[in-house]
Design a protein around this motif. Structure first.
Motif: not given
Length: 479
Positions: A281-303
């Motif tokens: 269940e936690t691994i599934k949640a990690y995917r959601t968090w990482l997808a959010m980070c990738l989306q922000r990075q794709k939009q040009g935001s700095t992580i």
């Protein structure tokens, strides 16, 4: 009237001395119910002050006693009504009438008198202390008085009272029971406006997340407010509770696409991801968090770099999606720290050593100098003067020779001496254009003339100063 009041006081004194359920106490209660409808305002107030002491002992007239208090709350005189509001709290002390009296107080909030509303709100707060779950249930069930409920919960005094931790369980029990609010938009609004701002959201955040997620998916606005509220609580989360919070927030983040919520959620990764969980269940949640980070990075935001470094901890999870995301979110290499030179110590400069100067390849600039006539040095000039004076003494006739007849006077000798000196001093001053013959013709001394001739050959002219004419010494001797 005074006589009637004295009789009532006597009845109350007997009732106080009598045991519960006695005729004396029953007589007192019946008298108070009658007084609640008398024309004398002071007697109506007296009635509601004492009914609470007797009404619960006699069930057959209990309802009449409660209604008598309600009647006083509708009195035409303001001060009488206020005493009736306070009396309602007394009726609820036993707990039996809390729900009913809460509903009555909620209706009384419609009063236009600010002083009366303040008393009613305090009565409701007192009822929360008696049975918070019951009171909250009544308030959230009151569909027709929703505006009154909102006004009650947004009151600063009420909100301050509601910050007590003892209300947390009541909130959860009320919300986890049968849904009292069927309108989801209304449910979202109440959670945002009445639940999240209170202490219950800070002390029972995980349970409230369960409550919200147990219903239909919350709106974007509610999801945003929940994320922003609970992200601030992550520093307080215990290590063993982090995985559970990651999963619950992931469910809300999946419904929330606001930039503010994403930025704040990403900022908590260094805290929440400090310990990696291998649970499915936690691994599934990690995917959601990482997808959010990738989306922000794709939009040009700095992580932030600390977030990217923490994400690398997930590389131990054997999941293709997570492995790919971790690789894509690899932090850039750190720039080498600038080299700071050691501080310079102030020392005295070393004493220079005498070394021959190195010749330079560039030519030395020579200064063009104009040569001028230089007179003889003082010692040499003095020697020549003494020589000439000696010559004068040898050639002059001593005083007394020929008995002084031909001896020149002393003044003449002095003048001759000056003439010789003058010739010497003019040496080197003659102009270049004069010849030696010119100098002789001007009757310079022999040595003076020779000096002028020599200077004419060696040095350029210096000045145009005229030299005084004088007879030479030889000419004067030959006379």
């Amino acid at each position: 009237m005074a006589r009637e009041e004295k009789e009532i006081q006597a009845i109350l004194r007997r009732a106080e001395k009598s045991p519960q359920g006695s005729n004396a106490r029953r007589t007192a209660l019946e008298t108070l119910i009658e007084l609640a409808h008398t024309e004398d305002a002071s007697l109506r107030i007296l009635a509601v002050h004492h009914i609470k002491h007797y009404f619960s002992e006699f069930s057959d007239i209990e309802e009449d006693a409660i209604n008598a208090v309600y009647d006083v709350c509708e009195d035409s005189v303001g001060r009488v009504r206020i005493e009736g509001y306070k009396a309602i709290t007394g009726l609820s002390q036993g707990g039996r009438w809390v729900k009913r009296n809460t509903d009555v107080l909620l209706q009384l909030l419609q009063s236009d008198e600010a002083a009366e509303v303040t008393v009613i709100e305090q009565a409701l707060i007192d009822h929360l202390d008696m049975d918070a779950e019951c009171v909250l249930g009544v308030l959230y069930d009151a569909e027709d008085e929703r505006e009154l409920v909102d006004r009650f919960f947004t009151n600063a005094k009420v909100r301050e009272a509601m910050e007590d931790e003892k209300y947390a369980d009541a909130y959860l029990k009320v919300r986890q029971g049968t849904p009292r609010i069927t309108d989801e938009a209304e449910f979202d609004r109440i959670i945002r406006e009445h639940v999240l701002p209170l202490s219950v959201s800070k002390t029972r955040g995980d349970q409230l997340l369960d409550l919200v997620l147990s219903r239909t998916p919350p709106s974007q606005r509610l999801a945003h407010d929940i994320v922003v509220t609970y992200i601030k609580l992550t520093p307080r989360v215990k290590p063993e509770e982090r995985a559970e919070l990651i999963c619950k927030l992931a469910d809300v983040l999946a419904l929330c696409d606001t930039e503010t919520a994403a930025v704040q959620a990403i900022s908590t990764i260094p805290v929440l991801f400090g310990t990696v969980s291998q649970e499915a269940e936690t691994i599934k949640a990690y995917r959601t968090w990482l997808a959010m980070c990738l989306q922000r990075q794709k939009q040009g935001s700095t992580i932030p770099k600390n977030v990217l470094r923490t994400i690398q901890n997930l590389s131990v999870i054997e999941d293709p999606e997570i492995q790919e995301a971790v690789l894509a979110l690899k932090p850039p290499p750190d720039k080498p720290a600038p080299t700071i030179p050691p501080p310079k110590h102030h020392q005295l400069p070393a004493r220079p050593q005498s070394q021959p100067e190195a010749s330079t390849s560039s030519p030395i600039v020579r200064i063009k100098r104009t040569q001028t006539a230089v007179s003889e040095s003082a010692p040499r000039k003095k020697a020549k003067l003494e020589e000439e004076n000696s010559l004068v003494r040898r050639m002059s006739v001593p005083v007394g020779a020929n008995n002084g007849k031909d001896a020149p006077p002393v003044e003449d000798l002095r003048m001759r001496e000056l003439s010789i000196k003058g010739g010497l001093e003019t040496k080197g001053r003659a102009r270049g254009r004069r010849s030696a013959a010119d100098v002789v013709s001007q009757e310079f001394s022999i040595k003076g003339g020779a000096a002028v001739a020599s200077a004419k050959k060696e040095t350029p002219p210096v000045s145009r100063v005229a030299t005084p004419k004088s007879a030479s010494l030889l000419d004067r001797i030959g006379r």
